[in-house]
Design a protein around this motif. Structure first.
Motif, short mmCIF file in Angstrom:
data_model
loop_
_atom_site.label_atom_id
_atom_site.label_comp_id
_atom_site.label_asym_id
_atom_site.label_seq_id
_atom_site.Cartn_x
_atom_site.Cartn_y
_atom_site.Cartn_z
N GLY A 131 0.79 -1.23 0.00
CA GLY A 131 0.00 0.00 0.00
C GLY A 131 0.82 1.27 0.00
N ASP A 132 2.06 1.22 0.49
CA ASP A 132 2.88 2.44 0.57
C ASP A 132 3.98 2.46 -0.49
N PHE A 133 3.80 1.73 -1.57
CA PHE A 133 4.85 1.61 -2.58
C PHE A 133 5.21 2.96 -3.18
N LEU A 134 6.47 3.37 -3.01
CA LEU A 134 7.01 4.61 -3.58
C LEU A 134 6.13 5.82 -3.26
N VAL A 135 5.50 5.82 -2.11
CA VAL A 135 4.56 6.88 -1.77
C VAL A 135 5.27 8.24 -1.67
N ASP A 136 6.57 8.25 -1.33
CA ASP A 136 7.31 9.51 -1.19
C ASP A 136 8.20 9.79 -2.39
N ALA A 137 8.11 8.96 -3.42
CA ALA A 137 9.02 9.12 -4.56
C ALA A 137 8.42 10.06 -5.60
N ASP A 138 9.27 10.90 -6.15
CA ASP A 138 8.87 11.77 -7.25
C ASP A 138 9.59 11.26 -8.50
N LEU A 139 8.94 10.34 -9.22
CA LEU A 139 9.57 9.73 -10.38
C LEU A 139 9.64 10.69 -11.57
N GLN A 140 8.96 11.83 -11.48
CA GLN A 140 9.01 12.80 -12.57
C GLN A 140 10.37 13.49 -12.65
#
Length: 484
Positions: free
Chosen positions: A445-454
């Motif tokens: 449920g928290d997968f890459l929740v804080d990541a900014d892949l842009q």
């Protein structure tokens, strides 16, 4: 110093006057710039001459102008002495320990006894008191942290703790994470200790191959062996590394027995167990200490897991996989340009670690979406023939891992899924994050929740690609525990 006494003034007063004059001199240096400013009515300008002041303070320390105290840093157990001309006002403002020393010390020389590592960086430490900045190398972090703690320079202490947390992956000739872990345990810094332990656990394969492995303490080895979140190629790799560590460090017999009993022999294929029994000098010497575990492992590999589960607790650690990177338990997945569109991927794993299941395979489908549309939004697209959107700019990254087929052989087995995210830190590829799926769910449920892949410079990306490794850990269920 002599000049201030001849004038009959207090050294503190003289030092304060000197520093104030330095400040106004630094302001004057930048004063010419004001004449070029078009000052608007009712407007405010912030004049920042910080760098000029820092340069003046650096010169003050370097030249020793107006010094009223001499610091003599004596290296313990040697005749080495380092002398620094300093100023009472600066030392007292930055450290209450120095302030108390100077108030209770009438002489113009202050003798400080330090260990060799701290004495070597004492000039860096004092310069921080004057200038508020410091350059740090990996090998200097601990002695500087010791000095900051000893003299109550809390800002520097906090900054060094952050530095160590953020530079666990930095290169060093003999490794440094183990030293930082041991230091954190010594001073009671639980956050730093846990960060070091997590780094070692998540990057254990590379640690096992480094010079750092030989310097690990007995307590740390035993702590690592108890963990199920270790990321490494296989349990056999761990056994062989443990054998090398024992050969190098020659710990007490009780430590060796405890370490050997923490190896999960059920996760080692029987052909390798047979080889260890005959070719491993360590196993030959301590065979009696682990004979019961080897016997249980051979039973585990020879019998049907369902049959074994009627009589043994197969939920104990010997039957619980760690995060193995070998192809039997998962697969790497590199996603180029991960913000572009949805991706899917299929791979196979072994049904279970038991030798009874080595020829059985489970096919898995993995789906990655950079911007998954929530179910509540998707449900509004109910028109006949309408395309069901799966992504939206307001969504977040999602990954789903599901078995491609079901089989009666899955009975008695549940699958814990782990997604490992790699990243590049200080030029080295390391584990950035680990996401675990609950056994009954298909996604984290928290997968890459804080990541900014842009962002191309995202700390979760390596050369604009997302580097994942999916691990599937099969867990057998105990049916009936035999009465003892």
């Amino acid at each position: 110093m002599a000049r201030s006494c001849e004038q009959g003034g207090s050294p503190w007063v003289y030092a304060g006057t000197l520093l104030i004059s330095l400040y106004f001199h630094s302001v004057a240096v930048g004063g010419a710039a004001l004449k070029q400013e078009a000052v608007l009515e009712n407007s405010q300008y912030v004049l920042n001459h910080t760098m000029t002041l820092v340069q003046r303070m650096d010169s003050l320390l370097t030249l020793g102008n107006g010094s009223d105290v001499t610091l003599r840093i004596q290296t313990i157990s040697t005749d080495e002495v380092k002398v620094i001309q300093a100023h009472t006002l600066v030392l007292s403002l930055q450290s209450d320990v120095f302030e108390e020393m100077l108030l209770n010390h009438n002489a113009s020389v202050l003798v400080l006894r330090e260990t060799a590592d701290c004495a070597a960086v004492f000039d860096k430490f004092v310069r921080y008191l004057y200038c508020g900045d410091i350059s740090v190398r990996v090998d200097q972090a601990i002695p500087l942290h010791k000095l900051a703690s000893k003299y109550h320079v809390w800002g520097l202490q906090h900054g060094l703790t952050q530095y160590m947390t953020q530079h666990l992956s930095s290169d060093s000739p003999t490794g440094h994470v183990v030293c930082w872990y041991q230091y954190a345990v010594q001073i009671g810094d639980l956050a730093l200790r846990d960060n070091c332990l997590q780094y070692l656990s998540w990057n254990l394969s590379s640690v096992l191959q480094s010079a750092e492995w030989g310097s690990i303490s007995e307590d740390l080895v035993l702590s690592l062996l108890q963990r199920s979140d270790l990321i490494l190629q296989s349990e056999l790799e761990l056994y062989e590394a443990l054998e090398a560590w024992i050969s190098q460090n020659q710990p007490a017999s009780l430590t060796v027995e405890s370490a050997l009993r923490a190896i999960r022999y059920g996760m080692i294929p029987p052909q390798h167990l047979f080889r260890l029994q005959k070719q491993s000098g360590l196993m030959v010497k301590y065979y009696e200490s682990v004979r019961d575990l080897l016997y249980l492992a051979f039973q585990f590999h020879s019998a049907s897991p369902i049959q074994l589960a009627k009589f043994f607790d197969v939920n104990c650690s010997i039957f619980t996989p760690r995060n193995y990177l070998s192809s039997s338990w998962g697969s790497p997945w590199i996603i180029n340009n991960p913000t572009r569109d949805d991706r899917s991927f299929s791979f196979q794993t072994q049904l279970g670690p038991s030798g009874h299941d080595t020829t059985k395979r489970v096919t898995w489908n993995a789906l990655f979406s950079p911007r998954w549309l929530p179910l509540s939004v998707r449900s509004t697209y109910t028109e006949v023939g309408a395309m069901l959107p799966t992504r939206t700019d307001g969504g977040r990254p999602r990954i789903i891992v599901t078995p491609a087929t079901s089989s009666p052989e899955f009975a008695g087995v549940s699958f814990q899924k782990t997604v490992i995210v790699m990243a590049k830190q200080q030029g080295k590829v390391v584990v950035r994050h680990v996401y675990n799926f609950h056994q009954s769910t298909e996604e984290a449920g928290d997968f890459l929740v804080d990541a900014d892949l842009q962002k191309r410079a995202s700390e979760y990306l390596i050369d604009s690609s997302l580097y994942l490794h999916i691990v599937v850990k099969p867990l057998y269920h105990t049916l009936i525990v035999a009465r003892k």
